[in-house]
Design a protein around this motif. Structure first.
Motif, PDB file in Angstrom:
ATOM      1  N   GLY A   3       0.819  -1.199   0.000  1.00 42.21           N
ATOM      2  CA  GLY A   3       0.000   0.000   0.000  1.00 42.21           C
ATOM      3  C   GLY A   3       0.854   1.251   0.000  1.00 42.21           C
ATOM      4  O   GLY A   3       2.073   1.188   0.167  1.00 42.21           O
ATOM      5  N   PRO A   4       0.205   2.402  -0.174  1.00 43.73           N
ATOM      6  CA  PRO A   4       0.927   3.664  -0.168  1.00 43.73           C
ATOM      7  C   PRO A   4       1.189   4.157   1.255  1.00 43.73           C
ATOM      8  O   PRO A   4       0.430   3.847   2.180  1.00 43.73           O
ATOM      9  N   VAL A   5       2.255   4.924   1.401  1.00 45.25           N
ATOM     10  CA  VAL A   5       2.546   5.591   2.671  1.00 45.25           C
ATOM     11  C   VAL A   5       1.682   6.840   2.719  1.00 45.25           C
ATOM     12  O   VAL A   5       1.781   7.701   1.856  1.00 45.25           O
ATOM     13  N   SER A   6       0.820   6.930   3.744  1.00 49.45           N
ATOM     14  CA  SER A   6      -0.077   8.085   3.808  1.00 49.45           C
ATOM     15  C   SER A   6       0.392   9.134   4.805  1.00 49.45           C
ATOM     16  O   SER A   6       0.095  10.309   4.645  1.00 49.45           O
ATOM     17  N   LEU A  21       0.577   3.236   6.753  1.00 46.21           N
ATOM     18  CA  LEU A  21       0.410   2.562   5.462  1.00 46.21           C
ATOM     19  C   LEU A  21      -1.081   2.320   5.242  1.00 46.21           C
ATOM     20  O   LEU A  21      -1.771   1.841   6.138  1.00 46.21           O
ATOM     21  N   ARG A  22      -1.580   2.693   4.073  1.00 47.20           N
ATOM     22  CA  ARG A  22      -2.977   2.410   3.712  1.00 47.20           C
ATOM     23  C   ARG A  22      -3.006   1.087   2.961  1.00 47.20           C
ATOM     24  O   ARG A  22      -2.268   0.912   1.990  1.00 47.20           O
ATOM     25  N   THR A  23      -3.844   0.160   3.410  1.00 45.68           N
ATOM     26  CA  THR A  23      -3.895  -1.156   2.790  1.00 45.68           C
ATOM     27  C   THR A  23      -5.285  -1.769   2.979  1.00 45.68           C
ATOM     28  O   THR A  23      -6.174  -1.127   3.533  1.00 45.68           O
ATOM     29  N   ILE A  24      -5.446  -2.975   2.527  1.00 46.48           N
ATOM     30  CA  ILE A  24      -6.717  -3.693   2.664  1.00 46.48           C
ATOM     31  C   ILE A  24      -6.511  -4.845   3.647  1.00 46.48           C
ATOM     32  O   ILE A  24      -5.606  -5.662   3.483  1.00 46.48           O
ATOM     33  N   ILE A  25      -7.370  -4.904   4.664  1.00 38.97           N
ATOM     34  CA  ILE A  25      -7.380  -6.006   5.624  1.00 38.97           C
ATOM     35  C   ILE A  25      -8.819  -6.479   5.728  1.00 38.97           C
ATOM     36  O   ILE A  25      -9.727  -5.675   5.953  1.00 38.97           O
ATOM     37  N   ASP A  26      -9.027  -7.782   5.574  1.00 40.40           N
ATOM     38  CA  ASP A  26     -10.385  -8.357   5.612  1.00 40.40           C
ATOM     39  C   ASP A  26     -11.329  -7.646   4.648  1.00 40.40           C
ATOM     40  O   ASP A  26     -12.460  -7.303   4.995  1.00 40.40           O
ATOM     41  N   PRO A  53       3.881   2.488  -4.035  1.00 40.46           N
ATOM     42  CA  PRO A  53       3.541   1.701  -2.840  1.00 40.46           C
ATOM     43  C   PRO A  53       4.783   1.032  -2.250  1.00 40.46           C
ATOM     44  O   PRO A  53       5.835   0.963  -2.895  1.00 40.46           O
ATOM     45  N   ILE A  54       4.618   0.556  -1.028  1.00 45.22           N
ATOM     46  CA  ILE A  54       5.661  -0.251  -0.407  1.00 45.22           C
ATOM     47  C   ILE A  54       5.099  -1.636  -0.113  1.00 45.22           C
ATOM     48  O   ILE A  54       3.885  -1.821   0.021  1.00 45.22           O
ATOM     49  N   LEU A  55       6.005  -2.583  -0.027  1.00 49.42           N
ATOM     50  CA  LEU A  55       5.696  -3.926   0.446  1.00 49.42           C
ATOM     51  C   LEU A  55       6.206  -3.978   1.874  1.00 49.42           C
ATOM     52  O   LEU A  55       7.395  -3.746   2.119  1.00 49.42           O
ATOM     53  N   ALA A  56       5.313  -4.239   2.821  1.00 42.58           N
ATOM     54  CA  ALA A  56       5.689  -4.308   4.234  1.00 42.58           C
ATOM     55  C   ALA A  56       5.439  -5.716   4.749  1.00 42.58           C
ATOM     56  O   ALA A  56       4.376  -6.294   4.508  1.00 42.58           O
ATOM     57  N   THR A  57       6.437  -6.255   5.442  1.00 40.27           N
ATOM     58  CA  THR A  57       6.289  -7.560   6.069  1.00 40.27           C
ATOM     59  C   THR A  57       6.627  -7.412   7.550  1.00 40.27           C
ATOM     60  O   THR A  57       7.427  -6.548   7.933  1.00 40.27           O
ATOM     61  N   GLY A  58       6.009  -8.225   8.364  1.00 40.91           N
ATOM     62  CA  GLY A  58       6.242  -8.178   9.799  1.00 40.91           C
ATOM     63  C   GLY A  58       5.093  -8.849  10.514  1.00 40.91           C
ATOM     64  O   GLY A  58       4.329  -9.615   9.921  1.00 40.91           O
ATOM     65  N   ASP A  59       4.957  -8.544  11.791  1.00 39.65           N
ATOM     66  CA  ASP A  59       3.911  -9.140  12.627  1.00 39.65           C
ATOM     67  C   ASP A  59       2.763  -8.151  12.768  1.00 39.65           C
ATOM     68  O   ASP A  59       2.889  -7.136  13.466  1.00 39.65           O
ATOM     69  N   GLU A  75       9.932  -2.563   1.507  1.00 43.03           N
ATOM     70  CA  GLU A  75      10.605  -2.514   0.207  1.00 43.03           C
ATOM     71  C   GLU A  75       9.790  -1.590  -0.688  1.00 43.03           C
ATOM     72  O   GLU A  75       8.563  -1.687  -0.749  1.00 43.03           O
ATOM     73  N   LEU A  76      10.468  -0.686  -1.375  1.00 42.96           N
ATOM     74  CA  LEU A  76       9.812   0.217  -2.314  1.00 42.96           C
ATOM     75  C   LEU A  76       9.441  -0.556  -3.571  1.00 42.96           C
ATOM     76  O   LEU A  76      10.269  -1.272  -4.130  1.00 42.96           O
ATOM     77  N   LEU A  77       8.203  -0.428  -3.977  1.00 47.28           N
ATOM     78  CA  LEU A  77       7.747  -1.052  -5.225  1.00 47.28           C
ATOM     79  C   LEU A  77       7.635   0.033  -6.279  1.00 47.28           C
ATOM     80  O   LEU A  77       7.083   1.097  -6.022  1.00 47.28           O
ATOM     81  N   GLU A  78       8.154  -0.244  -7.445  1.00 41.48           N
ATOM     82  CA  GLU A  78       8.064   0.720  -8.531  1.00 41.48           C
ATOM     83  C   GLU A  78       6.744   0.531  -9.260  1.00 41.48           C
ATOM     84  O   GLU A  78       6.294  -0.595  -9.455  1.00 41.48           O
ATOM     85  N   SER A  79       6.152   1.642  -9.666  1.00 43.28           N
ATOM     86  CA  SER A  79       4.921   1.552 -10.447  1.00 43.28           C
ATOM     87  C   SER A  79       5.265   1.065 -11.849  1.00 43.28           C
ATOM     88  O   SER A  79       6.402   1.144 -12.292  1.00 43.28           O
ATOM     89  N   GLU A  80       4.257   0.579 -12.544  1.00 39.24           N
ATOM     90  CA  GLU A  80       4.479   0.122 -13.920  1.00 39.24           C
ATOM     91  C   GLU A  80       4.957   1.263 -14.799  1.00 39.24           C
ATOM     92  O   GLU A  80       5.745   1.069 -15.704  1.00 39.24           O
ATOM     93  N   ASP A  81       4.504   2.490 -14.513  1.00 35.44           N
ATOM     94  CA  ASP A  81       4.941   3.653 -15.280  1.00 35.44           C
ATOM     95  C   ASP A  81       6.441   3.857 -15.127  1.00 35.44           C
ATOM     96  O   ASP A  81       7.142   4.168 -16.082  1.00 35.44           O
ATOM     97  N   ASP A  82       6.951   3.682 -13.894  1.00 36.47           N
ATOM     98  CA  ASP A  82       8.389   3.826 -13.662  1.00 36.47           C
ATOM     99  C   ASP A  82       9.165   2.761 -14.413  1.00 36.47           C
ATOM    100  O   ASP A  82      10.240   3.011 -14.933  1.00 36.47           O
ATOM    101  N   GLN A  83       8.628   1.554 -14.458  1.00 43.64           N
ATOM    102  CA  GLN A  83       9.303   0.468 -15.158  1.00 43.64           C
ATOM    103  C   GLN A  83       9.315   0.722 -16.660  1.00 43.64           C
ATOM    104  O   GLN A  83      10.250   0.351 -17.352  1.00 43.64           O
TER     105      GLN A  83
END
Length: 92
Positions: A3-6, A21-26, A53-59, A75-83
């Protein structure tokens, strides 16, 4: 989670920063709070500025009404536009 850093908030008395971080849970949009060390906080700043967006892992745990990620790694994720802006590798 992805999700994005808000929200960014630097704790100047410590070597850490707080990120939301804004994301989807349930299947619902939620905010998750993370405490990041200096290098990870720099990645979060870059993500916020680039709107990637970033990829966040943890508890992931509940803290009252809120979600908090303990022991986060991001981890920073690049948008498809950046790629798309990256040059194509040349054939050998």
């Amino acid at each position: 989670m992805i999700g994005p850093v808000s929200i960014l908030k630097l704790d100047e008395q410590a070597s850490s920063g707080f990120v939301t971080l804004r994301t989807i849970i349930d299947n619902q949009p939620k905010s998750v709070k993370l405490t990041l060390d200096g290098s990870a906080y720099s990645v979060a700043i870059e993500a916020h500025e680039s709107k990637n967006p970033i990829l966040a892992t943890g508890d992931l745990v509940r803290d009252g009404d809120r979600w908090v990620m303990k022991n986060p790694a991001i981890e920073l994720l690049e948008s498809e536009d950046d790629q798309d802006d990256q040059p194509m590798p040349s054939a050998p």
